[in-house]
Design a protein around this motif. Structure first.
Motif, PDB file in Angstrom:
ATOM      1  N   THR A   1      34.694  37.810  32.684  1.00  0.00           N
ATOM      2  CA  THR A   1      33.382  37.477  32.144  1.00  0.00           C
ATOM      3  C   THR A   1      32.317  38.118  33.014  1.00  0.00           C
ATOM      4  OG1 THR A   1      34.132  35.390  31.223  1.00  0.00           O
ATOM      5  CG2 THR A   1      31.786  35.616  31.596  1.00  0.00           C
TER       6      THR A   1
ATOM      7  N   ASP B   1      27.047  36.297  28.014  1.00  0.00           N
ATOM      8  CA  ASP B   1      28.241  36.784  28.686  1.00  0.00           C
ATOM      9  C   ASP B   1      28.991  37.771  27.812  1.00  0.00           C
ATOM     10  OD1 ASP B   1      27.895  35.187  30.935  1.00  0.00           O
ATOM     11  OD2 ASP B   1      28.935  33.502  30.006  1.00  0.00           O
TER      12      ASP B   1
ATOM     13  N   SER C   1      32.691  38.389  26.843  1.00  0.00           N
ATOM     14  CA  SER C   1      34.026  37.814  26.844  1.00  0.00           C
ATOM     15  C   SER C   1      34.901  38.691  25.966  1.00  0.00           C
ATOM     16  CB  SER C   1      34.009  36.383  26.311  1.00  0.00           C
ATOM     17  OG  SER C   1      33.190  35.569  27.131  1.00  0.00           O
ATOM     18  N   ASP C   2      36.121  38.946  26.444  1.00  0.00           N
ATOM     19  CA  ASP C   2      37.013  39.858  25.730  1.00  0.00           C
ATOM     20  C   ASP C   2      36.342  41.220  25.610  1.00  0.00           C
ATOM     21  OD1 ASP C   2      38.914  37.829  25.498  1.00  0.00           O
ATOM     22  OD2 ASP C   2      37.922  37.055  23.712  1.00  0.00           O
TER      23      ASP C   2
END
Length: 425
Positions: free
Chosen positions: A312, A355, A357-358
């Motif tokens: 993250t 953020d 994410s992935d």
């Protein structure tokens, strides 16, 4: 000198097929009062820009030294001493550094300490303002470390006592003051590795220098008192920081020998990169109400650097409130006027943090899009950068790049909208 870019990314406004009303339909009376969803796609990019920004690192919590791939780092430090040690005789001196992260795997790194030949300030922390031979001399000390080193390892580099003695004499001797310009921590060519150290800007919860981590110079000295004929042996340490009332100056400088193309969308830390995006929202009706607007961007994995998928990363979006036509891509220097443009909240406001994410970045920019819609002439876009940067946190060396391809609008930057029009009268 001006900084690096003026840019605009214009997104076409098209129906995504999920409703029977495209964005042009925002002006259609039959849509009044209904809640609609639509998407601003990137089917036509007029212009887009990313840039490597010469951030002032004097407040950074980390120092870097070494070379990895196209990145190079050096760190600078300048020590000051209190007047009570002006008459001491230096017996020895050691620069003490504590490791944090290592980059590049296994290899040897020779760290050199060069005397700096000119006076400098925090604003001079730019790679191209410290030229070899002209601005810094031959090494006066060096050490070789083998990477990776465990975080928390102490590295000690002895410094010639004559060098430190001149610094101490310079406290009250203006003729010697020019000799105290500090040291540059550089590296010898060799392994493709970078070592990160805690800087001098590491503090405890009590807001005091954390001497278990912070970089400092430890000086052992003797002092003879001719009145009582007593010889005192003691030591003193100096921390090279100009923050929170401590004396001194420090920071790191960097360069990317193969910088990211200006027509990419790149954000970086360690070597700071930023991106500026501008969206065409002129087709949104000025009397509409936008209940939600989300910026969605997909990572370009081939352009990422030292960033593990699944981690993250906190990014920050900043609204740009004025046009800045003198920003030029590829230029490193940044003067005070440009800094105020980047960090002055009266010109850059409405910070939004989200953020990654992935492989997807999502940022809610509802207020921004609404303001752009009701005042298109005030739409100068938004800027993306590491959210840790304003906090002087430089603990991660990374680069993320986002996909931007007019032939693949689903993976390119887009804004997903939910909106209503006022009821018919």
């Amino acid at each position: 000198m001006a900084t690096m870019l003026t840019s605009a990314v214009f997104l076409s406004c098209e129906d995504d097929g999920s409703t029977d009303v495209g964005l042009i339909g925002l002006n259609q009376s039959e849509a009044a009062g209904a809640v609609r969803a639509d998407t601003l796609y990137i089917d036509q990019i007029v212009q887009q820009r990313s840039f490597m920004d010469s951030v002032n690192t004097s407040g950074a919590d980390r120092w870097y030294v070494g070379k990895i791939d196209s990145y190079e780092f050096r760190s600078l430090m300048k020590f000051f001493f209190t007047a009570d040690v002006e008459s001491v005789t230096v017996q020895s001196a050691n620069l003490k550094l504590v490791t944090t992260e290592s980059y590049g795997g296994t290899g040897s790194l020779t760290i050199n300490l060069h005397p700096i030949k000119k006076a400098w300030t925090a604003e001079d922390l730019r790679w191209n303002r410290f030229q070899e031979n002209a601005d810094f001399g031959d090494p006066v000390a060096s050490t070789t470390i083998t990477l990776p080193l465990a975080a928390g390892t102490t590295v000690i580099i002895p410094i010639p006592k004559e060098t430190v003695q001149h610094w101490i004499w310079a406290i009250n001797d203006s003729n010697r003051a020019k000799l105290n310009n500090g040291l540059m921590m550089s590296f010898s060519s060799g392994a493709n590795v970078v070592q990160q150290f805690y800087s001098s800007n590491v503090f405890t919860t009590a807001n005091l220098p954390d001497t278990t981590k912070t970089a400092f110079l430890d000086v052992f000295y003797s002092k003879f008192n001719p009145v009582n004929q007593v010889l005192t042996v003691d030591h003193a340490f100096s921390i090279p920081t100009d923050l929170r009332g401590n004396s001194g100056l420090s920071g790191y400088i960097y360069r990317d020998n193969s910088p990211q193309s200006a027509n990419t969308l790149t954000v970086g830390g360690g070597v700071p990169y930023r991106s500026l995006l501008k969206f065409n929202t002129s087709k949104i009706a000025t009397n509409g109400t936008i209940s939600n607007a989300e910026l969605v961007m997909t990572l370009d994995q081939s352009g990422n650097y030292l960033f593990n998928q699944g981690d993250t990363l906190s990014l920050q979006g900043l609204r740009v409130n004025e046009d800045v036509p003198d920003w030029k891509p590829g230029m490193v220097e940044l003067n005070g006027t440009d800094l105020s443009r980047l960090f002055n909240d009266t010109k850059f406001s409405r910070r939004v943090t989200d953020d990654i994410s992935d492989d997807t970045l999502r940022i809610n920019i509802t207020n921004l899009v609404h303001e752009w819609a009701i005042n298109p002439s005030g739409n100068f876009g938004m800027q993306l950068f590491s959210a840790n940067e304003p906090l002087n946190i430089y603990s991660h060396l990374f680069r993320v790049r986002f996909l931007s391809d007019s032939l693949d609008r689903e993976k390119s930057p887009k804004i997903i909208l939910t909106y209503t029009l006022p009821p018919n009268r």
